[in-house]
Design an enzyme around this catalytic site. Structure first.
Site, mmCIF file in Angstrom:
data_model
loop_
_atom_site.group_PDB
_atom_site.id
_atom_site.type_symbol
_atom_site.label_atom_id
_atom_site.label_comp_id
_atom_site.label_asym_id
_atom_site.label_seq_id
_atom_site.Cartn_x
_atom_site.Cartn_y
_atom_site.Cartn_z
ATOM 1 N N SER A 1 0.861 -1.179 0.000
ATOM 2 C CA SER A 1 0.000 0.000 0.000
ATOM 3 C C SER A 1 0.899 1.229 0.000
ATOM 4 C CB SER A 1 -0.880 0.012 1.252
ATOM 5 O OG SER A 1 -1.458 1.291 1.459
ATOM 6 N N TYR B 1 -2.184 -1.553 10.301
ATOM 7 C CA TYR B 1 -2.227 -1.723 8.837
ATOM 8 C C TYR B 1 -0.959 -1.151 8.215
ATOM 9 C CZ TYR B 1 -3.955 -1.522 4.029
ATOM 10 O OH TYR B 1 -4.104 -1.685 2.666
HETATM 11 N N1 NAD Z 1 -8.762 -1.012 -1.744
HETATM 12 C C1 NAD Z 1 -7.762 -0.177 -1.596
HETATM 13 O O1 NAD Z 1 -7.888 1.051 -1.732
HETATM 14 C C2 NAD Z 1 -6.390 -0.694 -1.274
HETATM 15 C C3 NAD Z 1 -5.303 0.179 -1.257
HETATM 16 C C4 NAD Z 1 -4.030 -0.312 -0.982
HETATM 17 C C5 NAD Z 1 -3.854 -1.655 -0.727
HETATM 18 N N2 NAD Z 1 -4.922 -2.487 -0.712
HETATM 19 C C6 NAD Z 1 -4.665 -3.898 -0.432
HETATM 20 O O2 NAD Z 1 -5.163 -4.660 -1.514
HETATM 21 C C7 NAD Z 1 -5.562 -5.949 -1.054
HETATM 22 C C8 NAD Z 1 -7.004 -6.215 -1.455
HETATM 23 O O3 NAD Z 1 -7.813 -5.173 -0.943
HETATM 24 P P1 NAD Z 1 -9.343 -5.010 -1.324
HETATM 25 O O4 NAD Z 1 -9.658 -3.564 -1.215
HETATM 26 O O5 NAD Z 1 -9.629 -5.719 -2.604
HETATM 27 O O6 NAD Z 1 -10.031 -5.759 -0.070
HETATM 28 P P2 NAD Z 1 -11.422 -6.535 0.078
HETATM 29 O O7 NAD Z 1 -11.778 -6.445 1.522
HETATM 30 O O8 NAD Z 1 -12.415 -6.123 -0.944
HETATM 31 O O9 NAD Z 1 -10.999 -8.055 -0.250
HETATM 32 C C9 NAD Z 1 -10.127 -8.768 0.569
HETATM 33 C C10 NAD Z 1 -10.468 -10.245 0.489
HETATM 34 O O10 NAD Z 1 -9.528 -10.939 1.324
HETATM 35 C C11 NAD Z 1 -10.237 -11.923 2.062
HETATM 36 N N3 NAD Z 1 -9.509 -12.234 3.284
HETATM 37 C C12 NAD Z 1 -9.482 -11.514 4.431
HETATM 38 N N4 NAD Z 1 -8.744 -12.146 5.358
HETATM 39 C C13 NAD Z 1 -8.291 -13.286 4.771
HETATM 40 C C14 NAD Z 1 -7.500 -14.363 5.235
HETATM 41 N N5 NAD Z 1 -7.035 -14.394 6.488
HETATM 42 N N6 NAD Z 1 -7.214 -15.365 4.368
HETATM 43 C C15 NAD Z 1 -7.703 -15.354 3.094
HETATM 44 N N7 NAD Z 1 -8.481 -14.367 2.624
HETATM 45 C C16 NAD Z 1 -8.769 -13.346 3.451
HETATM 46 C C17 NAD Z 1 -11.607 -11.320 2.327
HETATM 47 O O11 NAD Z 1 -12.567 -12.324 2.635
HETATM 48 C C18 NAD Z 1 -11.873 -10.591 1.009
HETATM 49 O O12 NAD Z 1 -12.549 -11.411 0.092
HETATM 50 C C19 NAD Z 1 -5.354 -5.927 0.469
HETATM 51 O O13 NAD Z 1 -4.087 -6.496 0.778
HETATM 52 C C20 NAD Z 1 -5.377 -4.451 0.792
HETATM 53 O O14 NAD Z 1 -4.699 -4.146 1.975
HETATM 54 C C21 NAD Z 1 -6.169 -2.044 -0.984
#
Ligand code: NAD
Length: 169
Positions: free
Chosen positions: A139, A153
């Site tokens: 991130s 985080y």
């Molecule tokens: N959305 C953003 O703006 C953003 C920005 C920077 C980084 N990220 C990173 O991108 C990645 C995906 O984010 P997103 O926004 O798509 O999130 P999201 O919450 O939409 O999806 C995350 C998925 O991971 C699954 N999950 C959670 N804990 C888990 C575990 N212990 N084992 C297996 N699966 C698990 C959840 O059930 C969910 O389906 C994450 O690592 C997040 O930190 C997201």
């Protein structure tokens, strides 16, 4: 098609970036393994991709990570792409004074240890396939201070970035 004949495993494939990546990888020709701790969500994504495999796994569990890789190899014969994407941002993640230890532990377990365990069990499979790609989702907070307090985080994503640099070296 950039991923023709490749087998790609994506964690957190049940939602958001993981789900959209699964759909994109499939459009680019990959056979996709949709991994999520939410089994129904993994199944829903896999159902949208012909031939995809859904696996329920918690990336903070070594046994689950070992099994998700074994199921990928059993189903498709190899693994070429490991996308450690699963991550959480806990609703009670706050500043260093207010954040509970339990929130810190859970966040680091899923976000940082989950990437380590994905690599621990996935990289031997990539090697068995003759090489491959590892993608880890960090991130911007790994590089810049977040305006919204989210100490666990931010620390977890710093760990992912540092780990990924070392893996690359
Ligand atoms: N959305 C953003 O703006 C953003 C920005 C920077 C980084 N990220 C990173 O991108 C990645 C995906 O984010 P997103 O926004 O798509 O999130 P999201 O919450 O939409 O999806 C995350 C998925 O991971 C699954 N999950 C959670 N804990 C888990 C575990 N212990 N084992 C297996 N699966 C698990 C959840 O059930 C969910 O389906 C994450 O690592 C997040 O930190 C997201």
């Amino acid at each position: 098609m950039r991923l023709k004949d490749k087998v790609a495993l994506i964690t957190g494939a049940g939602s958001g970036i993981g789900r959209q990546s699964a759909l994109l990888f499939a459009r680019e020709g990959a056979a996709v393994v949709c991994v999520d701790v939410n089994e129904q969500a993994a199944r829903d994504t896999a159902a949208a991709i012909p031939g995809a495999l859904a696996v329920r796994a918690d990336v903070s569990s070594g046994a689950d990570c070992e099994r998700m890789v074994a199921e990928a190899e059993k189903c498709f014969g190899r693994l070429n792409v490991l996308f450690n994407n699963a991550g959480i941002m806990h609703a009670k993640d706050d500043d260093s004074v207010s954040t509970d230890e339990s929130v810190w532990d859970l966040t680091l377990d899923v976000n940082a240890k989950g990437v380590f365990l994905g690599c621990k069990h996935g990289i031997p499979a990539l090697r068995r396939a003759g090489g491959g790609s590892v993608i880890n989702t960090a991130s911007f907070v790994a590089r810049m201070g977040a305006a919204t307090p989210q100490i666990a985080y931010t620390a977890s994503k710093g760990a992912v970035l540092a780990m990924t640099r070392e893996l690359a070296v």
